[in-house]
Scaffold this active site. Sequence first.
Site, mmCIF file in Angstrom:
data_model
loop_
_atom_site.group_PDB
_atom_site.id
_atom_site.type_symbol
_atom_site.label_atom_id
_atom_site.label_comp_id
_atom_site.label_asym_id
_atom_site.label_seq_id
_atom_site.Cartn_x
_atom_site.Cartn_y
_atom_site.Cartn_z
ATOM 1 N N HIS A 156 0.823 -1.210 0.000
ATOM 2 C CA HIS A 156 0.000 0.000 0.000
ATOM 3 C C HIS A 156 0.862 1.267 0.000
ATOM 4 O O HIS A 156 0.389 2.328 0.386
ATOM 5 C CB HIS A 156 -0.939 0.009 1.219
ATOM 6 C CG HIS A 156 -1.952 -1.099 1.199
ATOM 7 N ND1 HIS A 156 -2.216 -1.888 2.300
ATOM 8 C CD2 HIS A 156 -2.744 -1.570 0.221
ATOM 9 C CE1 HIS A 156 -3.143 -2.780 2.006
ATOM 10 N NE2 HIS A 156 -3.478 -2.607 0.737
ATOM 11 N N HIS A 157 2.134 1.133 -0.427
ATOM 12 C CA HIS A 157 2.984 2.337 -0.435
ATOM 13 C C HIS A 157 2.450 3.355 -1.439
ATOM 14 O O HIS A 157 2.656 4.553 -1.282
ATOM 15 C CB HIS A 157 4.435 1.969 -0.747
ATOM 16 C CG HIS A 157 4.708 1.657 -2.186
ATOM 17 N ND1 HIS A 157 4.305 0.474 -2.771
ATOM 18 C CD2 HIS A 157 5.345 2.363 -3.164
ATOM 19 C CE1 HIS A 157 4.679 0.473 -4.042
ATOM 20 N NE2 HIS A 157 5.308 1.599 -4.307
ATOM 21 N N LYS A 177 -2.726 -2.889 -7.859
ATOM 22 C CA LYS A 177 -2.972 -3.246 -9.258
ATOM 23 C C LYS A 177 -2.460 -4.634 -9.539
ATOM 24 O O LYS A 177 -1.355 -4.988 -9.145
ATOM 25 C CB LYS A 177 -2.249 -2.248 -10.180
ATOM 26 C CG LYS A 177 -2.613 -2.392 -11.643
ATOM 27 C CD LYS A 177 -3.869 -1.599 -11.941
ATOM 28 C CE LYS A 177 -4.370 -1.830 -13.352
ATOM 29 N NZ LYS A 177 -5.026 -3.128 -13.537
ATOM 30 N N LYS A 211 7.342 -4.571 -10.148
ATOM 31 C CA LYS A 211 7.157 -4.241 -11.559
ATOM 32 C C LYS A 211 6.671 -2.802 -11.734
ATOM 33 O O LYS A 211 7.224 -2.036 -12.539
ATOM 34 C CB LYS A 211 6.131 -5.224 -12.145
ATOM 35 C CG LYS A 211 5.919 -5.144 -13.630
ATOM 36 C CD LYS A 211 4.899 -6.192 -14.072
ATOM 37 C CE LYS A 211 5.329 -7.582 -13.718
ATOM 38 N NZ LYS A 211 4.399 -8.618 -14.219
ATOM 39 N N LYS A 261 -2.896 -8.999 -6.753
ATOM 40 C CA LYS A 261 -3.146 -10.118 -7.664
ATOM 41 C C LYS A 261 -4.366 -10.882 -7.189
ATOM 42 O O LYS A 261 -4.661 -10.919 -5.985
ATOM 43 C CB LYS A 261 -1.942 -11.069 -7.715
ATOM 44 C CG LYS A 261 -1.854 -11.859 -9.014
ATOM 45 C CD LYS A 261 -1.401 -10.976 -10.151
ATOM 46 C CE LYS A 261 -1.288 -11.738 -11.453
ATOM 47 N NZ LYS A 261 -0.749 -10.901 -12.546
ATOM 48 N N SER A 294 -2.448 -0.610 -18.795
ATOM 49 C CA SER A 294 -3.570 -0.563 -17.843
ATOM 50 C C SER A 294 -3.583 0.780 -17.103
ATOM 51 O O SER A 294 -4.643 1.334 -16.829
ATOM 52 C CB SER A 294 -3.456 -1.710 -16.832
ATOM 53 O OG SER A 294 -3.938 -2.908 -17.384
#
Length: 473
Positions: A66-67, A72, A96, A108, A364
Amino acid sequence: MSENNEYSFYAAVVKSFKKAAEFTKWDKGLLEQISACNAVYRMRFPVKKEDGSIEVIEAYRVQHSHHKTPCKGGIRFSMAVNQDEVMALAALMTYKCAIVNVPFGGGKGGIKIDPKKYTPYELEKITRRYTSELIKKNFIGPAVDVPAPDYGTGEREMAWIVDTYAAMHTHDIDAAGCVTGKPVSQGGVRGRKEATGLGVFYGLKEVLSMEEEMSKRGLTPGVAGKRIVIQGLGNVGYHSAKFFRDAGAVIVGVAEYEGSISKPDGIHVDELLEFRKRTGSILNFPSAVNLENNKAALELDCDVLIPAALENVIDGENAPRIKAKIVGEAANGPLTPEADEILLQKGVLVVPDMYLNAGGVTVSYFEWLKNLSHVRYGRMEKRFNENMNARILQEIEDLTGKKVNESSKTFINHGADEVELVYSGLEETMITATREIMAEWKANDHIPDMRTAAYVVAINKVATTYAELGIFP
């Protein structure tokens, strides 16, 4: 945690993280925070099938970091889904996103099903129920957690998700941003489908242009003429192969689950895909040689090997037989840590998954921005640029007294549309990320490989975010 006692994907990711962390300056506690998964949601819910039977579905959503928010990461439909795998993939998403400068935390999701065994109606029920479970626990939303397609899912499933979310958030004007990879008609962005494969191409193209790295491996710089082997003809593998072939590379081998083939003078991937649709297999493709099994193509003599399917396809057993000079990890985790060490000793350059397949999340991000801005890319400036280009060209013709031919005039006058802007943004992202990783690698002689250098870049960026915030949640 893992359903496979011999190998833990998440443990492999943590091992790579710790290896890289030794080359950073950050506090041990902060490094532990960056490495750990922040939230793991494991759920089970019943679905009534068309034959009247009830099946209990197992599913997951992991928010690794949650930085930066939202989180995503894709949602995969596969019988291989388990908590260990989803945690590992969520962690890779954090690193990534950091490497390619996309302001998301990693996430994920996965549903443990074989999508081929369900009707479209049943898949829709499962997807919508999964979405409603995420909504209940605040695990989805344009500012919270934004899923995307992954193995076994695509535009159709994303359309079901956004429809379910929007129906339960009728006052959220940004509801379309709750998920990416949607059909264009539902707020998707042009270029998303081929984004991961195109990103693989852009990343490897930049690596292949580096004269120093190529000379170490006896290769000349550039894509043209390079012999490529692709493992997996899904969305990522197909588009990777297509863009490489279009750029002058030669696809000498292809592997799929039913087998593998080789053709030294080159495989036309569109023709192969059409052949497979017609026959159900890549085997017996005209003028190609059938190999002994579906992993045999991995061991072909080639310049670049691109594993673009599932994880762990190259391990301690077959790594010694890999003949490729460069391995581009288009899939997530296609090499085990043992394979990594073996290929390093052989001098093989492994271009790591954690940034190479970031094309999907990069585009995205563009889709998410489009949903929040409520305007299509290019709409505001396309005609202005075309009119300005035409005027400049007219002035040049008037001043020189010479006329530009029609084909050149059309090219010069052209204003970029959405897909061209998306491609341009993706190319810039992959080139910048490649150069940052290579610069980190060259700056420290003790960093052993490109994967470790990529982790160092990611760790530094995430840690810097925490440090600048002054908080360590």
